[in-house]
Scaffold this motif. Structure first.
Motif, PDB file in Angstrom:
ATOM      1  N   LEU A  82       0.836  -1.194   0.000  1.00 20.39           N
ATOM      2  CA  LEU A  82       0.000   0.000   0.000  1.00 20.39           C
ATOM      3  C   LEU A  82       0.874   1.248   0.000  1.00 20.39           C
ATOM      4  O   LEU A  82       1.897   1.308   0.683  1.00 20.39           O
ATOM      5  N   LEU A  83       0.451   2.247  -0.767  1.00 18.04           N
ATOM      6  CA  LEU A  83       1.093   3.553  -0.797  1.00 18.04           C
ATOM      7  C   LEU A  83       0.176   4.565  -0.115  1.00 18.04           C
ATOM      8  O   LEU A  83      -1.034   4.533  -0.312  1.00 18.04           O
ATOM      9  N   GLU A 107       5.913   9.947  -0.059  1.00 17.24           N
ATOM     10  CA  GLU A 107       7.010  10.923  -0.078  1.00 17.24           C
ATOM     11  C   GLU A 107       8.360  10.241  -0.224  1.00 17.24           C
ATOM     12  O   GLU A 107       9.329  10.866  -0.647  1.00 17.24           O
ATOM     13  N   ASN A 108       8.431   8.942   0.114  1.00 17.08           N
ATOM     14  CA  ASN A 108       9.678   8.193   0.010  1.00 17.08           C
ATOM     15  C   ASN A 108       9.583   7.062  -1.005  1.00 17.08           C
ATOM     16  O   ASN A 108      10.455   6.193  -1.049  1.00 17.08           O
ATOM     17  N   TYR A 115      12.785  -1.452  -2.276  1.00 17.10           N
ATOM     18  CA  TYR A 115      13.040  -2.268  -1.089  1.00 17.10           C
ATOM     19  C   TYR A 115      11.798  -3.070  -0.716  1.00 17.10           C
ATOM     20  O   TYR A 115      11.888  -4.236  -0.299  1.00 17.10           O
ATOM     21  N   ALA A 116      10.632  -2.432  -0.852  1.00 18.85           N
ATOM     22  CA  ALA A 116       9.376  -3.100  -0.502  1.00 18.85           C
ATOM     23  C   ALA A 116       9.115  -4.288  -1.419  1.00 18.85           C
ATOM     24  O   ALA A 116       8.740  -5.375  -0.953  1.00 18.85           O
ATOM     25  N   PRO A 129      10.788   3.477   6.634  1.00 21.63           N
ATOM     26  CA  PRO A 129      11.434   3.853   7.898  1.00 21.63           C
ATOM     27  C   PRO A 129      10.784   5.053   8.572  1.00 21.63           C
ATOM     28  O   PRO A 129      10.674   5.084   9.803  1.00 21.63           O
ATOM     29  N   GLU A 130      10.340   6.048   7.802  1.00 25.17           N
ATOM     30  CA  GLU A 130       9.705   7.223   8.403  1.00 25.17           C
ATOM     31  C   GLU A 130       8.386   6.840   9.063  1.00 25.17           C
ATOM     32  O   GLU A 130       8.008   7.403  10.082  1.00 25.17           O
ATOM     33  N   MET A 131       7.684   5.887   8.486  1.00 29.53           N
ATOM     34  CA  MET A 131       6.444   5.399   9.091  1.00 29.53           C
ATOM     35  C   MET A 131       6.749   4.650  10.382  1.00 29.53           C
ATOM     36  O   MET A 131       6.037   4.778  11.377  1.00 29.53           O
ATOM     37  N   THR A 132       7.818   3.882  10.365  1.00 31.05           N
ATOM     38  CA  THR A 132       8.233   3.167  11.570  1.00 31.05           C
ATOM     39  C   THR A 132       8.528   4.135  12.706  1.00 31.05           C
ATOM     40  O   THR A 132       8.089   3.937  13.845  1.00 31.05           O
TER      41      THR A 132
END
Length: 212
Positions: A82-83, A107-108, A115-116, A129-132
């Motif tokens: 999901l984006l 945004e990333n 990577y996903a 990573p920013e979501m993490t």
């Protein structure tokens, strides 16, 4: 390596075109279907030979979450990414519940989407990573009624459960603990069995809600 067939869905033509270009820059990756709404994405999965599905959450007719539910009902093993433009915990937890394997902030996306794709093709989850970082900051402070965890799990399993709850991948856990990825995977499987968890993301969801 055989070609990996990708379906992408986004209702913004410019982003959809850019996403296709980014994905097809990867070796052996080919976008074979482009959709502009969730219903069209479902149709693509049912009519094409798709290996990975990438869905924007905010789409007309049916949004990405709704489309993911139906796609995973049709094909439970389908890797779905999901984006989203929004850092929203509720949407993230809903995505876990329905079996989504990747969660990428738009945004990333240029960096994170590759990577996903790589992660979900290996059967692993991927979170931007920013979501993490955002989720860790928002982690619930309450202690669920799970006081018997210490009696069910070994000290090594509890340590790994904590690290899963910090959104660390199997590889990251293995590197940090100086053990093999296979050993981490075995621990994860044992934890899942002991806690009687079922579902694709059940261990991650449990680890997020549990606070030692």
């Amino acid at each position: 390596m055989s070609t990996v067939n990708i379906l992408i869905a986004d209702d913004h033509p410019i982003f959809l075109k850019g996403l296709k270009e980014v994905v097809e820059a990867g070796n052996h990756l080919q976008v074979i279907y482009q959709a502009t709404n969730g219903q069209d994405a479902i149709a693509g999965v049912t009519t094409k030979s798709v290996d990975v599905v990438i869905l924007d959450i905010d789409m007309p007719v049916k949004n990405g979450l709704q489309a993911a539910v139906e796609i995973l009902q049709l094909k439970p093993e389908m890797p779905v990414i999901l984006l989203t433009m929004h850092k929203a915990k509720d949407a993230f937890l809903k995505a876990l519940d329905i079996g989504v394997m990747g969660y990428v902030l738009k945004e990333n996306a240029v960096v994170d989407i590759m990577y996903a794709i790589e992660a979900v093709l290996r059967g692993h989850s991927y979170i931007s990573p920013e979501m993490t970082s955002f989720l860790l900051a928002q982690k619930r402070s309450r202690q669920p009624a799970m006081d018997n965890i210490a009696t069910l799990l070994t000290s090594s399993e509890i340590k790994i459960l904590k690290m899963v709850g910090e959104y660390k991948s199997t590889k990251e856990i293995a590197d940090e603990l100086y053990i093999s990825e296979k050993t981490v995977s075995n621990h994860r499987m044992n934890i899942t069995k002991k806690l009687q968890l079922t579902g694709k993301n059940s261990l991650l969801r449990f680890a997020i809600e549990w606070k030692q």
